[in-house]
Design a protein around this motif. Structure first.
Motif, PDB file in Angstrom:
ATOM      1  N   GLY A 190      49.016 -18.712  -3.829  1.00  0.00           N
ATOM      2  CA  GLY A 190      49.616 -19.166  -2.587  1.00  0.00           C
ATOM      3  C   GLY A 190      49.578 -20.827  -2.492  1.00  0.00           C
ATOM      4  O   GLY A 190      49.786 -21.271  -1.412  1.00  0.00           O
ATOM      5  N   THR A 235      56.250 -21.548  -7.191  1.00  0.00           N
ATOM      6  CA  THR A 235      57.543 -22.141  -6.522  1.00  0.00           C
ATOM      7  C   THR A 235      57.700 -23.402  -7.215  1.00  0.00           C
ATOM      8  O   THR A 235      58.949 -23.831  -7.559  1.00  0.00           O
ATOM      9  CB  THR A 235      57.677 -22.204  -5.057  1.00  0.00           C
ATOM     10  N   ARG A 295      54.252  -7.955  -8.462  1.00  0.00           N
ATOM     11  CA  ARG A 295      53.828  -9.031  -7.384  1.00  0.00           C
ATOM     12  C   ARG A 295      52.970  -8.608  -6.254  1.00  0.00           C
ATOM     13  O   ARG A 295      52.748  -9.257  -5.379  1.00  0.00           O
ATOM     14  CB  ARG A 295      55.125  -9.714  -6.823  1.00  0.00           C
ATOM     15  N   ARG A 347      51.601 -17.985   3.559  1.00  0.00           N
ATOM     16  CA  ARG A 347      52.747 -18.262   2.658  1.00  0.00           C
ATOM     17  C   ARG A 347      53.155 -16.922   1.934  1.00  0.00           C
ATOM     18  O   ARG A 347      54.026 -16.246   1.627  1.00  0.00           O
ATOM     19  CB  ARG A 347      52.704 -19.246   1.746  1.00  0.00           C
ATOM     20  N   ARG A 348      51.867 -16.137   1.562  1.00  0.00           N
ATOM     21  CA  ARG A 348      52.083 -15.074   0.684  1.00  0.00           C
ATOM     22  C   ARG A 348      52.616 -14.000   1.351  1.00  0.00           C
ATOM     23  O   ARG A 348      53.232 -13.264   0.952  1.00  0.00           O
ATOM     24  CB  ARG A 348      50.365 -14.778   0.435  1.00  0.00           C
ATOM     25  N   LYS A 379      54.669 -14.196   4.008  1.00  0.00           N
ATOM     26  CA  LYS A 379      55.969 -14.314   4.218  1.00  0.00           C
ATOM     27  C   LYS A 379      56.735 -13.972   2.869  1.00  0.00           C
ATOM     28  O   LYS A 379      57.957 -13.234   2.953  1.00  0.00           O
ATOM     29  CB  LYS A 379      56.522 -15.810   4.519  1.00  0.00           C
ATOM     30  N   GLN A 380      56.147 -14.515   1.699  1.00  0.00           N
ATOM     31  CA  GLN A 380      56.749 -14.089   0.418  1.00  0.00           C
ATOM     32  C   GLN A 380      56.744 -12.647   0.313  1.00  0.00           C
ATOM     33  O   GLN A 380      57.968 -12.225   0.012  1.00  0.00           O
ATOM     34  CB  GLN A 380      55.602 -14.493  -0.647  1.00  0.00           C
ATOM     35  N   GLY A 390      59.200 -11.169   2.640  1.00  0.00           N
ATOM     36  CA  GLY A 390      60.547 -11.562   2.120  1.00  0.00           C
ATOM     37  C   GLY A 390      61.177 -10.687   1.064  1.00  0.00           C
ATOM     38  O   GLY A 390      62.238 -10.570   0.575  1.00  0.00           O
ATOM     39  N   ASN A 391      59.990 -10.242   0.199  1.00  0.00           N
ATOM     40  CA  ASN A 391      60.600  -9.293  -1.181  1.00  0.00           C
ATOM     41  C   ASN A 391      60.526  -7.821  -0.542  1.00  0.00           C
ATOM     42  O   ASN A 391      60.657  -6.963  -1.611  1.00  0.00           O
ATOM     43  CB  ASN A 391      59.346  -9.538  -2.191  1.00  0.00           C
TER      44      ASN A 391
END
Ligand code: DC
Length: 220
Positions: free
Chosen positions: A12, A17, A85, A150-151, A153-154, A157-158
């Motif tokens: 994270g 990225t 992931r 952040r993780r 949201k990631q 998002g996935n």
């Protein structure tokens, strides 16, 4: 000499990225070394082999893995990117990553990614163990709370499910294991530029990295 850029740091911190962005920008190859630990753990699980079994190192050695042009991972020719992931897979990967035999089994495979015109390698020990001669080394960090956010949201998002409070706990547990293990612990290489990205945008971190990459003569 093939130019190599290493990016180490906890989960994270933005290293995945940024590794991707830098590789694209420079036209370099990309090594997501965490994926190899994740794939090894998944391959062991698939074969119903306990993560503490000595057989895990043999599995790491014989891993039948390929990444397509978009970076999606295939294990035995089956795309397993979504399982790869998850936090659960990350925790399993962190467990086997504490073992010297597993790390040794993955070493040559990781070094084989170093090909012209260059490589951006992301992980925990890229600058300290795998590519000690890298021209530019980075260590990205950020507070556990912002990394969990952040993780979160990631994952959402996935299209995966996530719980922020649980993520903070999982991230801290994984960090403790990765930072305090005896072999190849997560620490900055002495010659790494350490960047704390807690209050920085991806673009701001990328700009700092590009300045360092130029200063180190990786590109002109
Ligand atoms: O970067 P990641 O979250 O995909 O990595 C998963 C786990 O694998 C991480 O918790 C520690 C381990 N790992 C490692 O020990 N060394 C690396 N170079 C990359 C990952």
């Amino acid at each position: 000499m093939i130019p190599i850029i290493t990016i180490d740091g906890p989960s994270g911190s933005g290293k995945g990225t940024l590794a991707c962005r830098l590789a694209q920008r420079l036209g370099f190859h990309l090594l997501d070394s965490g994926a190899l630990y994740r794939l090894t753990a998944l391959a062991a699980k698939k074969q119903q082999i306990d993560l503490v079994s000595p057989q895990v190192a043999a599995i790491a050695e014989a891993l039948n893995v390929r990444f397509d042009a978009d970076g999606a991972a295939f294990l035995d020719e089956v795309c397993i990117d979504s399982v790869l992931r998850t936090e659960q897979t990350g925790a399993m990967a962190s467990q086997i990553a504490a073992r010297a035999d597993v790390r040794a089994a993955l070493l040559a495979r990781q070094r084989a990614f170093a090909k012209a015109p260059g490589l951006v390698a992301d992980g925990r020990d890229m600058g300290t163990v795998v590519f000690t001669d890298a021209k530019a080394k980075f260590f990205l960090d950020a507070s556990a709370e912002i990394r969990a956010e952040r993780r979160y949201k990631q994952l959402i998002g996935n299209g995966l499910s996530a719980n922020l409070a649980a993520l903070i706990e999982e991230i801290q547990a994984r960090d403790d294991r990765d930072r305090n293990r005896a072999i190849a612990p997560l620490i900055p290489a002495p010659d790494a530029l350490v960047i704390d990205s807690t209050l920085l945008t991806i673009e701001a971190v990328e700009a700092q990295m590009m300045d360092f990459i130029r200063a180190k003569g990786v590109i002109t």
